[in-house]
Every structure is written in C-alpha cells, then in structure tokens.
Design a protein around this motif. Structure first.
Motif, PDB file in Angstrom:
ATOM      1  N   MET A   1       0.882  -1.283   0.105  1.00 26.16           N
ATOM      2  CA  MET A   1      -0.040  -0.009  -0.010  1.00 26.16           C
ATOM      3  C   MET A   1       0.917   1.152  -0.025  1.00 26.16           C
ATOM      4  SD  MET A   1      -3.018   0.795   2.734  1.00 26.16           S
ATOM      5  CE  MET A   1      -4.720   1.113   2.026  1.00 26.16           C
ATOM      6  N   LEU A   2       0.564   2.078  -0.959  1.00 27.97           N
ATOM      7  CA  LEU A   2       1.381   3.321  -1.135  1.00 27.97           C
ATOM      8  C   LEU A   2       1.538   4.406   0.258  1.00 27.97           C
ATOM      9  CD1 LEU A   2       3.118   5.240  -2.973  1.00 27.97           C
ATOM     10  CD2 LEU A   2       0.890   6.356  -3.664  1.00 27.97           C
ATOM     11  N   GLN A   3       0.275   4.338   1.140  1.00 28.92           N
ATOM     12  CA  GLN A   3       0.651   5.050   2.279  1.00 28.92           C
ATOM     13  C   GLN A   3       1.597   4.654   3.310  1.00 28.92           C
ATOM     14  OE1 GLN A   3      -3.257   6.157   4.085  1.00 28.92           O
ATOM     15  NE2 GLN A   3      -2.391   6.411   5.941  1.00 28.92           N
ATOM     16  N   ASP A   4       1.489   3.216   3.343  1.00 29.95           N
ATOM     17  CA  ASP A   4       2.181   2.388   4.220  1.00 29.95           C
ATOM     18  C   ASP A   4       3.687   2.629   3.830  1.00 29.95           C
ATOM     19  OD1 ASP A   4       0.153   1.491   5.832  1.00 29.95           O
ATOM     20  OD2 ASP A   4       0.223  -0.555   4.710  1.00 29.95           O
ATOM     21  N   SER A   5       4.053   2.567   2.715  1.00 29.20           N
ATOM     22  CA  SER A   5       5.459   2.923   1.834  1.00 29.20           C
ATOM     23  C   SER A   5       5.832   4.233   2.260  1.00 29.20           C
ATOM     24  CB  SER A   5       5.290   2.445   0.454  1.00 29.20           C
ATOM     25  OG  SER A   5       5.133   1.184   0.239  1.00 29.20           O
ATOM     26  N   PHE A   6       5.136   5.345   2.231  1.00 29.63           N
ATOM     27  CA  PHE A   6       5.605   6.499   2.241  1.00 29.63           C
ATOM     28  C   PHE A   6       5.748   6.804   3.691  1.00 29.63           C
ATOM     29  CE2 PHE A   6       4.858  11.068   2.902  1.00 29.63           C
ATOM     30  CZ  PHE A   6       5.488  11.625   2.053  1.00 29.63           C
ATOM     31  N   SER A   7       5.022   6.229   4.660  1.00 24.59           N
ATOM     32  CA  SER A   7       5.031   6.388   6.021  1.00 24.59           C
ATOM     33  C   SER A   7       6.361   5.654   6.426  1.00 24.59           C
ATOM     34  CB  SER A   7       3.721   5.720   6.824  1.00 24.59           C
ATOM     35  OG  SER A   7       3.997   5.914   8.120  1.00 24.59           O
ATOM     36  N   LYS A   8       6.735   4.589   5.798  1.00 23.64           N
ATOM     37  CA  LYS A   8       7.984   3.998   6.335  1.00 23.64           C
ATOM     38  C   LYS A   8       9.200   4.983   6.154  1.00 23.64           C
ATOM     39  CE  LYS A   8       6.333  -0.740   6.027  1.00 23.64           C
ATOM     40  NZ  LYS A   8       6.354  -2.145   5.227  1.00 23.64           N
ATOM     41  N   VAL A   9       9.101   5.432   4.739  1.00 22.97           N
ATOM     42  CA  VAL A   9      10.420   6.546   4.515  1.00 22.97           C
ATOM     43  C   VAL A   9      10.233   7.613   5.349  1.00 22.97           C
ATOM     44  CG1 VAL A   9      11.057   7.767   2.514  1.00 22.97           C
ATOM     45  CG2 VAL A   9      10.178   5.621   1.909  1.00 22.97           C
ATOM     46  N   TYR A  10       9.369   8.347   5.587  1.00 23.15           N
ATOM     47  CA  TYR A  10       9.186   9.350   6.233  1.00 23.15           C
ATOM     48  C   TYR A  10       9.667   8.896   7.813  1.00 23.15           C
ATOM     49  CZ  TYR A  10       7.266  13.192   9.200  1.00 23.15           C
ATOM     50  OH  TYR A  10       7.031  14.292   9.996  1.00 23.15           O
ATOM     51  N   THR A  11       9.116   7.879   8.528  1.00 21.64           N
ATOM     52  CA  THR A  11       9.649   7.458   9.758  1.00 21.64           C
ATOM     53  C   THR A  11      11.087   7.135   9.865  1.00 21.64           C
ATOM     54  OG1 THR A  11       7.353   6.536  10.099  1.00 21.64           O
ATOM     55  CG2 THR A  11       9.207   5.550  11.354  1.00 21.64           C
ATOM     56  N   LYS A  12      11.617   6.662   8.769  1.00 21.36           N
ATOM     57  CA  LYS A  12      12.996   6.445   8.683  1.00 21.36           C
ATOM     58  C   LYS A  12      13.931   7.640   8.760  1.00 21.36           C
ATOM     59  CE  LYS A  12      13.185   1.747   7.081  1.00 21.36           C
ATOM     60  NZ  LYS A  12      13.892   0.754   5.798  1.00 21.36           N
ATOM     61  N   PHE A  13      13.262   8.713   8.130  1.00 22.44           N
ATOM     62  CA  PHE A  13      14.174  10.073   8.207  1.00 22.44           C
ATOM     63  C   PHE A  13      13.829  10.531   9.445  1.00 22.44           C
ATOM     64  CE2 PHE A  13      14.044  10.176   3.453  1.00 22.44           C
ATOM     65  CZ  PHE A  13      15.176  10.732   3.090  1.00 22.44           C
ATOM     66  N   LYS A  14      12.950  10.497  10.047  1.00 22.84           N
ATOM     67  CA  LYS A  14      12.791  10.925  11.489  1.00 22.84           C
ATOM     68  C   LYS A  14      13.667  10.198  12.284  1.00 22.84           C
ATOM     69  CE  LYS A  14       8.137  10.540  11.933  1.00 22.84           C
ATOM     70  NZ  LYS A  14       6.886  10.493  12.635  1.00 22.84           N
ATOM     71  N   MET A  15      13.637   8.860  12.155  1.00 20.24           N
ATOM     72  CA  MET A  15      14.354   7.924  13.280  1.00 20.24           C
ATOM     73  C   MET A  15      15.902   8.155  13.034  1.00 20.24           C
ATOM     74  SD  MET A  15      12.181   6.294  14.844  1.00 20.24           S
ATOM     75  CE  MET A  15      13.148   5.303  15.958  1.00 20.24           C
ATOM     76  N   HIS A  16      16.241   8.400  12.040  1.00 20.50           N
ATOM     77  CA  HIS A  16      17.718   8.794  11.886  1.00 20.50           C
ATOM     78  C   HIS A  16      18.276  10.211  12.468  1.00 20.50           C
ATOM     79  CE1 HIS A  16      21.219  10.390   9.604  1.00 20.50           C
ATOM     80  NE2 HIS A  16      21.897   9.253   9.850  1.00 20.50           N
ATOM     81  N   PHE A  17      17.289  11.294  12.203  1.00 23.63           N
ATOM     82  CA  PHE A  17      17.405  12.615  12.770  1.00 23.63           C
ATOM     83  C   PHE A  17      17.392  12.333  14.201  1.00 23.63           C
ATOM     84  CE2 PHE A  17      15.693  16.448  14.545  1.00 23.63           C
ATOM     85  CZ  PHE A  17      16.532  17.303  14.208  1.00 23.63           C
ATOM     86  N   TYR A  18      16.504  11.673  15.069  1.00 27.43           N
ATOM     87  CA  TYR A  18      16.501  11.385  16.481  1.00 27.43           C
ATOM     88  C   TYR A  18      17.618  10.578  16.927  1.00 27.43           C
ATOM     89  CZ  TYR A  18      11.381  12.515  15.656  1.00 27.43           C
ATOM     90  OH  TYR A  18      10.354  12.975  15.299  1.00 27.43           O
ATOM     91  N   GLN A  19      18.143   9.710  16.042  1.00 23.32           N
ATOM     92  CA  GLN A  19      19.377   8.962  16.403  1.00 23.32           C
ATOM     93  C   GLN A  19      20.600  10.014  16.769  1.00 23.32           C
ATOM     94  OE1 GLN A  19      19.891   5.949  13.543  1.00 23.32           O
ATOM     95  NE2 GLN A  19      19.466   4.423  14.808  1.00 23.32           N
ATOM     96  N   LYS A  20      20.778  10.747  15.698  1.00 25.55           N
ATOM     97  CA  LYS A  20      21.762  11.640  15.529  1.00 25.55           C
ATOM     98  C   LYS A  20      21.833  12.856  16.726  1.00 25.55           C
ATOM     99  CE  LYS A  20      23.910   9.599  12.249  1.00 25.55           C
ATOM    100  NZ  LYS A  20      25.210   9.246  12.977  1.00 25.55           N
ATOM    101  N   MET A  21      20.251  13.246  17.264  1.00 30.70           N
ATOM    102  CA  MET A  21      20.088  14.159  18.039  1.00 30.70           C
ATOM    103  C   MET A  21      20.618  13.481  19.525  1.00 30.70           C
ATOM    104  SD  MET A  21      19.182  16.762  16.802  1.00 30.70           S
ATOM    105  CE  MET A  21      19.138  17.565  18.572  1.00 30.70           C
ATOM    106  N   PHE A  22      20.123  12.303  19.579  1.00 33.04           N
ATOM    107  CA  PHE A  22      20.456  11.596  20.908  1.00 33.04           C
ATOM    108  C   PHE A  22      22.111  11.446  20.993  1.00 33.04           C
ATOM    109  CE2 PHE A  22      16.080  10.192  21.463  1.00 33.04           C
ATOM    110  CZ  PHE A  22      16.035  10.613  22.657  1.00 33.04           C
ATOM    111  N   GLU A  23      22.864  11.312  19.993  1.00 33.06           N
ATOM    112  CA  GLU A  23      24.233  11.293  19.833  1.00 33.06           C
ATOM    113  C   GLU A  23      24.817  12.641  20.360  1.00 33.06           C
ATOM    114  OE1 GLU A  23      25.912  10.267  16.092  1.00 33.06           O
ATOM    115  OE2 GLU A  23      24.707   8.089  16.339  1.00 33.06           O
ATOM    116  N   LYS A  24      24.090  13.671  19.853  1.00 32.01           N
ATOM    117  CA  LYS A  24      24.533  15.052  19.950  1.00 32.01           C
ATOM    118  C   LYS A  24      24.295  15.497  21.574  1.00 32.01           C
ATOM    119  CE  LYS A  24      26.008  16.294  15.916  1.00 32.01           C
ATOM    120  NZ  LYS A  24      27.656  16.652  15.884  1.00 32.01           N
TER     121      LYS A  24
END
Length: 145
Positions: free
Chosen positions: A1-24
């Motif tokens: 489903m397109l919505q799920d695919s888009f949500s996964k990509v968006y979530t991965k960008f957020k998760m990467h950002f959060y990982q880097k933020m916690f490192e900082k």
C-alpha cells in the motif's frame, strides 16, 4: 500500500534524525529543547520569516513566539534582523550554529538522494521529481510556505 510505503520512508528519516540528536545530546553539543528544535525547523523552512509569520505558522500567540525567539537568540541559534523596508519589523535568520545542527538530518537526506539517483533511471527520477513537486505545490495547501 502506497500510504504504508510513504510512512515507512518518512519514519526512517525521522528515526535517523532522532538517533543523531541523541548522539549530540550525549556529547552535550546541543542546548536545544525539543520544542525549540521544532521552532527552529519552522523558522528555517519559512526562510527569514517575521515574528508574526512564525507565530502564525506555529499557531502560537505573538507573546509566546517572542519568548521562544528570545531564548533561541540567547542560545545563539537565531538572530533578529531589522527590515530595511519597515524598521518596526524584524526577520528571523538562523545562525551558522543552527546550520551545523540542521546538517545532522540534511546530510542523511543527501546520502539517500545519492542512492536514489544511483538506483533509478533518469525517467524514473523525473517522474519522482514531478510527483513530489505536485504533492508540495498542490496537495498540501495547509502549509503555506
């Protein structure tokens, strides 16, 4: 489903950002709270907004916006620049300190975009760009910048 695919990509960008933020945060390289981070992202996306434009986009009162802005100025992430046309008005400009902070997520975006360009054909990339432009310009009217 397109919505799920888009949500996964968006979530991965957020998760990467959060990982880097916690490192900082672990390295004590940032002094921004979560709310201040959201404020800075809005200000940066609006590209030198006035205080009123920021308050409107964040859906907060002008006094609340002024309080948040003053804290960000004190921390060195933001500066207020007087308008040349209307001396009563100030535009909010991000500092290099914020640009360095922002590049945490922007660097990953560039990495993923490089992978996309390597993986897909020129035609597929043109279609993707066209679709993203339509999504941004036509299908998200609630966001006015």
């Amino acid at each position: 489903m397109l919505q799920d695919s888009f949500s996964k990509v968006y979530t991965k960008f957020k998760m990467h950002f959060y990982q880097k933020m916690f490192e900082k945060l672990q390295e004590r390289e940032t002094s921004l709270t979560t709310v201040e981070t959201f404020c800075m992202e809005i200000i940066y996306a609006l590209d030198k907004p006035t205080v009123a434009q920021f308050a409107d986009m964040a859906n907060i009162s002008s006094p609340n916006a002024a309080y948040k802005i003053n804290n960000l100025v004190k921390k060195g992430y933001l500066k207020k620049v007087q308008s040349e046309e209307d001396k009563r008005e100030y535009h909010l400009e991000v500092t290099q300190k914020y640009i360095d902070y922002y590049n945490i997520s922007n660097t990953y975006l560039k990495t993923v975009m490089g992978r996309i360009e390597d993986r897909f054909s020129k035609e597929e990339l043109e279609t993707m760009e066209r679709m993203l432009n339509v999504i941004s310009a036509e299908l998200m009217p609630e966001i006015k910048y």
